[in-house]
Enzyme design. Structure first.
Site, PDB file in Angstrom:
ATOM      1  N   TRP A 102      22.064 -13.898  27.875  1.00  0.00           N
ATOM      2  CA  TRP A 102      21.102 -12.390  27.778  1.00  0.00           C
ATOM      3  C   TRP A 102      22.038 -11.826  27.895  1.00  0.00           C
ATOM      4  O   TRP A 102      21.449 -10.487  27.414  1.00  0.00           O
ATOM      5  CB  TRP A 102      20.217 -12.694  29.671  1.00  0.00           C
ATOM      6  CG  TRP A 102      19.360 -13.614  29.317  1.00  0.00           C
ATOM      7  CD1 TRP A 102      19.370 -14.925  30.148  1.00  0.00           C
ATOM      8  CD2 TRP A 102      18.385 -13.834  28.467  1.00  0.00           C
ATOM      9  NE1 TRP A 102      17.961 -15.758  29.557  1.00  0.00           N
ATOM     10  CE2 TRP A 102      17.915 -15.156  28.519  1.00  0.00           C
ATOM     11  CE3 TRP A 102      17.719 -12.483  27.336  1.00  0.00           C
ATOM     12  CZ2 TRP A 102      16.207 -15.344  28.147  1.00  0.00           C
ATOM     13  CZ3 TRP A 102      16.327 -13.194  26.989  1.00  0.00           C
ATOM     14  CH2 TRP A 102      15.656 -14.271  27.396  1.00  0.00           C
ATOM     15  N   ASP A 172      21.496  -6.626  35.058  1.00  0.00           N
ATOM     16  CA  ASP A 172      19.820  -7.525  34.794  1.00  0.00           C
ATOM     17  C   ASP A 172      19.559  -8.652  35.742  1.00  0.00           C
ATOM     18  O   ASP A 172      20.737  -9.568  36.065  1.00  0.00           O
ATOM     19  CB  ASP A 172      20.597  -8.324  33.344  1.00  0.00           C
ATOM     20  CG  ASP A 172      18.829  -9.415  33.043  1.00  0.00           C
ATOM     21  OD1 ASP A 172      18.209  -8.935  33.919  1.00  0.00           O
ATOM     22  OD2 ASP A 172      19.516  -9.922  31.991  1.00  0.00           O
ATOM     23  N   LYS A 196      10.838 -14.922  36.821  1.00  0.00           N
ATOM     24  CA  LYS A 196      11.569 -15.842  37.045  1.00  0.00           C
ATOM     25  C   LYS A 196      11.472 -16.439  38.628  1.00  0.00           C
ATOM     26  O   LYS A 196      11.956 -17.280  38.936  1.00  0.00           O
ATOM     27  CB  LYS A 196      13.045 -15.633  36.787  1.00  0.00           C
ATOM     28  CG  LYS A 196      13.345 -14.965  35.338  1.00  0.00           C
ATOM     29  CD  LYS A 196      13.127 -16.570  34.110  1.00  0.00           C
ATOM     30  CE  LYS A 196      13.061 -16.032  32.843  1.00  0.00           C
ATOM     31  NZ  LYS A 196      14.692 -15.109  32.133  1.00  0.00           N
TER      32      LYS A 196
END
Ligand SMILES: *Cc1c(COP(=O)(O)O)cnc(C)c1O
Length: 361
Positions: A102, A172, A196
């Protein structure tokens, strides 16, 4: 109905209480005669939900007054693009710490817009660890430093965010938002896709310093401008009203069980239980991740062969344990222990792991 234990990495398990409340109110919201998701986002009823959600976020995460809380569609992936478009140019530099899949995605987008520097890259260790603070040096003229708090696929997590001094840190937090307090002395901006640990898919939660918003580029198409989202209180265009509502219900659930303190207690209990089962299996289950970098949200492990892993997955599913397959890019197994996963679910998983090992060991 019996709900099975859903260990999926995302979209993922939500608090049962939040789902039940939404289902009770879905058709006729608070006796209004219609669903909240059928109403104008400019009306009084939705406005209350919207504002309360912002209030709850501010309260639970202790967001200081000089930060803005925004809802922006496009998930975390749009933030990979919006952040560099707002702050970078061919002349401006940002520092990236590459910890896995990511962080890399964000870096690749930033490279298209400006000077994206890699100040540390975990590739040599196959992205199995978080660096120590003495392993990287930030560029003094970087306009921001960037990290991914929790690598959802690799299963590694920053215990403590790095100190970046006068360089704004952008994080993030898609897969560990609301699982830990945020140290606002370190973080200038964070974002998180909601699917999530918070709500269904459909938006990113963005929390950023007001002074960052002032600095953000304004010569961009409207939707990409943080200042417009802030000015319109995230109502520049039609927001994903269902996702905001579900976020609201999840936050109320967090408050009802005792807030982040209780969340952290459960989080640590669940993670400790699962890592213990892996560590005490004499290598039958093997976690490839550096011990000090282990994620409390996404626990990854391998077994002796792919064949055995597939059998494990199949039998686990029969026991009501789903979503345990590792990401297609790395294989193996992964259990996501987001907030809504009850401690009991991890107990059932650990019991099953012991049973499977005895039977097939
Ligand atoms: C899932 C995930 C993303 C991508 O999220 P989308 O909402 O699908 O764009 C980004 N970063 C992390 C850490 C993630 O876990």
């Amino acid at each position: 109905m019996t709900r099975i234990y859903n260990f999926s990495a995302g979209p993922s398990i939500l608090p049962r209480e939040a789902l039940e409340e939404a289902s009770r109110e879905l058709v006729d919201y608070k006796n209004s005669g219609m669903s909240l998701i059928e109403m104008s986002h400019r009306g009084k009823i939705y406005d209350e939900v919207h504002n309360e959600t912002i209030f709850l976020l501010k309260d639970i995460l202790q967001v200081p007054d000089d930060y803005e809380i925004l809802f922006i569609q496009g998930g975390a992936t749009l933030q990979f693009a919006m952040v560099p478009m707002a702050f970078l140019s061919p002349k401006a530099k940002a520092d990236f710490i590459l910890t896995g899949h990511w962080a890399l995605k964000a870096y690749e987008d930033a490279r298209l817009i400006g000077q994206a520097n890699v100040v540390w890259d975990g590739a040599a260790d196959k992205y199995t660890r978080i660096p120590d603070s003495n392993e990287f040096t930030l560029n003094k003229d970087a306009v921001y430093a960037y990290i991914c708090s929790n690598e959802t696929i690799g299963g590694i997590q920053w215990r403590e965010f790095p100190l970046t001094g006068s360089i704004p840190l952008i994080v993030d937090m898609s897969s560990d938002i609301m699982s830990r307090p945020v140290d606002w002395n370190k973080v200038s901006m964070l974002f998180a896709g909601t699917q999530k640990n918070l709500a269904p898919a459909g938006m990113a939660l963005v929390i950023m310093k007001k002074e960052m918003i002032e600095k953000a580029a304004k010569n961009l198409p409207a939707y990409l401008r943080y200042d417009l989202h802030a000015k319109e209180k995230s109502l520049y265009n039609t927001p994903p009203t269902f996702t905001v509502w579900m976020t609201n219900l999840t936050l109320k659930w967090i408050t009802s069980i005792g807030g982040l303190n209780e969340i952290e207690k459960r989080r640590d209990e669940k993670a400790a239980m699962l890592y213990k089962a892996i560590d005490e299996s004499n290598g039958y289950y093997r976690c490839p991740v550096d011990r000090n970098s282990r994620s409390t949200m996404n626990v990854v492990w391998r077994m002796l062969s792919e064949d055995l892993e597939n059998r494990f997955l199949k039998e686990a599913l029969k026991q009501g344990l789903s979503g345990l397959k590792g990401h297609r890019s790395v294989g193996g197994l992964r259990a996501s222990l987001y907030n809504a996963m009850p401690v009991e679910g991890v107990k059932v998983l650990v019991d099953f792991m012991q049973y499977f090992m005895q039977k097939n060991g």
